[in-house]
Design a protein around this motif. Structure first.
Motif, PDB file in Angstrom:
ATOM      1  N   TYR A   4       0.832  -1.210   0.000  1.00 27.30           N
ATOM      2  CA  TYR A   4       0.000   0.000   0.000  1.00 27.30           C
ATOM      3  C   TYR A   4       0.862   1.253   0.000  1.00 27.30           C
ATOM      4  O   TYR A   4       0.617   2.198  -0.758  1.00 27.30           O
ATOM      5  CB  TYR A   4      -0.915  -0.015   1.218  1.00 27.30           C
ATOM      6  CG  TYR A   4      -1.740   1.245   1.372  1.00 27.30           C
ATOM      7  CD1 TYR A   4      -3.000   1.357   0.797  1.00 27.30           C
ATOM      8  CD2 TYR A   4      -1.247   2.343   2.099  1.00 27.30           C
ATOM      9  CE1 TYR A   4      -3.747   2.523   0.925  1.00 27.30           C
ATOM     10  CE2 TYR A   4      -1.997   3.503   2.229  1.00 27.30           C
ATOM     11  CZ  TYR A   4      -3.236   3.578   1.638  1.00 27.30           C
ATOM     12  OH  TYR A   4      -3.963   4.735   1.760  1.00 27.30           O
ATOM     13  N   LEU A   5       1.872   1.277   0.858  1.00 31.34           N
ATOM     14  CA  LEU A   5       2.709   2.466   0.976  1.00 31.34           C
ATOM     15  C   LEU A   5       3.538   2.710  -0.277  1.00 31.34           C
ATOM     16  O   LEU A   5       3.800   3.860  -0.643  1.00 31.34           O
ATOM     17  CB  LEU A   5       3.626   2.343   2.198  1.00 31.34           C
ATOM     18  CG  LEU A   5       2.924   2.352   3.550  1.00 31.34           C
ATOM     19  CD1 LEU A   5       3.920   2.133   4.670  1.00 31.34           C
ATOM     20  CD2 LEU A   5       2.168   3.667   3.757  1.00 31.34           C
ATOM     21  N   ARG A   6       3.936   1.639  -0.936  1.00 27.95           N
ATOM     22  CA  ARG A   6       4.686   1.817  -2.182  1.00 27.95           C
ATOM     23  C   ARG A   6       3.779   2.388  -3.272  1.00 27.95           C
ATOM     24  O   ARG A   6       4.189   3.262  -4.037  1.00 27.95           O
ATOM     25  CB  ARG A   6       5.286   0.493  -2.645  1.00 27.95           C
ATOM     26  CG  ARG A   6       6.165   0.637  -3.889  1.00 27.95           C
ATOM     27  CD  ARG A   6       6.712  -0.700  -4.354  1.00 27.95           C
ATOM     28  NE  ARG A   6       7.761  -1.197  -3.488  1.00 27.95           N
ATOM     29  CZ  ARG A   6       8.957  -1.606  -3.922  1.00 27.95           C
ATOM     30  NH1 ARG A   6       9.242  -1.517  -5.209  1.00 27.95           N
ATOM     31  NH2 ARG A   6       9.850  -2.076  -3.102  1.00 27.95           N
ATOM     32  N   GLU A   7       2.548   1.914  -3.312  1.00 29.17           N
ATOM     33  CA  GLU A   7       1.596   2.410  -4.313  1.00 29.17           C
ATOM     34  C   GLU A   7       1.157   3.835  -3.990  1.00 29.17           C
ATOM     35  O   GLU A   7       0.965   4.654  -4.889  1.00 29.17           O
ATOM     36  CB  GLU A   7       0.375   1.487  -4.369  1.00 29.17           C
ATOM     37  CG  GLU A   7      -0.671   1.913  -5.395  1.00 29.17           C
ATOM     38  CD  GLU A   7      -1.857   0.983  -5.440  1.00 29.17           C
ATOM     39  OE1 GLU A   7      -2.836   1.307  -6.141  1.00 29.17           O
ATOM     40  OE2 GLU A   7      -1.815  -0.082  -4.778  1.00 29.17           O
ATOM     41  N   HIS A   8       0.979   4.135  -2.695  1.00 29.81           N
ATOM     42  CA  HIS A   8       0.539   5.458  -2.259  1.00 29.81           C
ATOM     43  C   HIS A   8       1.736   6.202  -1.647  1.00 29.81           C
ATOM     44  O   HIS A   8       1.754   6.540  -0.471  1.00 29.81           O
ATOM     45  CB  HIS A   8      -0.597   5.337  -1.243  1.00 29.81           C
ATOM     46  CG  HIS A   8      -1.819   4.674  -1.780  1.00 29.81           C
ATOM     47  ND1 HIS A   8      -1.969   3.300  -1.794  1.00 29.81           N
ATOM     48  CD2 HIS A   8      -2.945   5.179  -2.334  1.00 29.81           C
ATOM     49  CE1 HIS A   8      -3.149   2.993  -2.321  1.00 29.81           C
ATOM     50  NE2 HIS A   8      -3.758   4.117  -2.660  1.00 29.81           N
ATOM     51  N   TYR A   9       2.723   6.464  -2.496  1.00 31.27           N
ATOM     52  CA  TYR A   9       3.954   7.104  -2.036  1.00 31.27           C
ATOM     53  C   TYR A   9       3.694   8.555  -1.612  1.00 31.27           C
ATOM     54  O   TYR A   9       2.686   9.170  -1.959  1.00 31.27           O
ATOM     55  CB  TYR A   9       5.014   7.061  -3.128  1.00 31.27           C
ATOM     56  CG  TYR A   9       4.554   7.634  -4.452  1.00 31.27           C
ATOM     57  CD1 TYR A   9       4.487   9.012  -4.673  1.00 31.27           C
ATOM     58  CD2 TYR A   9       4.184   6.786  -5.497  1.00 31.27           C
ATOM     59  CE1 TYR A   9       4.056   9.540  -5.878  1.00 31.27           C
ATOM     60  CE2 TYR A   9       3.750   7.314  -6.711  1.00 31.27           C
ATOM     61  CZ  TYR A   9       3.698   8.679  -6.893  1.00 31.27           C
ATOM     62  OH  TYR A   9       3.264   9.203  -8.089  1.00 31.27           O
TER      63      TYR A   9
END
Length: 227
Positions: free
Chosen positions: A54-59
């Protein structure tokens, strides 16, 4: 999944990297902690692998200042929520602009021009000198009306837009029209009281204005976190 490099102050525009949240510098002087608490609940419900994806996609988008400081230009709430959960120390960032070759004045001109900095304090007063913004996300105070505006958005009072700092704008509008006690009961009552205010002509210039009755529902259906 391919590992990403650690943050470097010399990273060019477009680079995606990993960085400790503690190194991030905010570009707004306050937060809405109702949203922060909600996001903390979301993150703690995820597995470590799901959270990382999630965090990689929502940087977190950043701009690098002349002295190499990474300034958050959006998603402050997501970053501080991760830090407050204690689940991990790092997030993913993408460099939107590297201003290492700029003067400080040029950097702030760019930040203001791109609407990457918000210059009104937790009480809606400003514009303030952006250099007075706290240096750490953890030091940002709560703007209860920013939190209210976030909840009103979730309740259908207005629509999400691409305009930067939209919730702060709505929060300042609501600040002028209602008061409330920042308790759970007072907050939920304020959400319901804010919905008709979002339909008034006075709000028509705000981003996301819909001008029609908000979706039906009660505060119990909003799934808002307690504080």
């Amino acid at each position: 999944m391919v590992p990403l490099p650690g943050f470097s102050a010399d990273a060019p525009t477009g680079v995606l990297a990993v960085i400790p949240v503690a190194q991030l510098h905010p570009a707004q002087p306050s937060l809405g902690y109702r949203e922060v608490n909600y996001r903390m609940q979301q993150f703690t419900a995820m597995t470590p692998a799901t959270l990382d994806e999630y965090l990689r996609e929502h940087y977190i988008p950043i701009a690098i200042a002349p002295n190499g400081t990474p300034f958050v230009v959006d998603h402050h709430h997501r970053a501080i929520a991760i830090q407050r959960t204690g689940l991990r120390e790092t997030v993913y960032v993408k460099v939107l602009e590297n201003c290492r070759n700029h003067t400080e004045a040029e950097f702030w001109h760019l930040m203001i021009e791109h609407q990457w900095v918000y210059r009104y304090d937790k009480n809606g007063n400003g514009p303030i000198d952006p250099r007075s913004i706290p240096h750490r996300l953890a030091d940002l105070p709560d703007d209860v009306y920013r939190g209210l505006a976030w909840a009103v958005l979730r309740a259908g009072g207005y629509q999400k837009s691409d305009i930067p700092f939209q919730e702060f704008m709505w929060g300042n509008y609501l600040r002028q029209h209602l008061t409330f006690e920042n308790t759970d009961v007072g907050f939920h009552q304020a959400v319901q009281g804010a919905l008709p205010l979002c339909q008034l002509p006075a709000a028509s210039s705000l981003p996301g204005f819909v001008g029609i009755p908000a979706a039906s529902g009660s505060s119990a259906s909003l799934n808002l976190p307690l504080t």
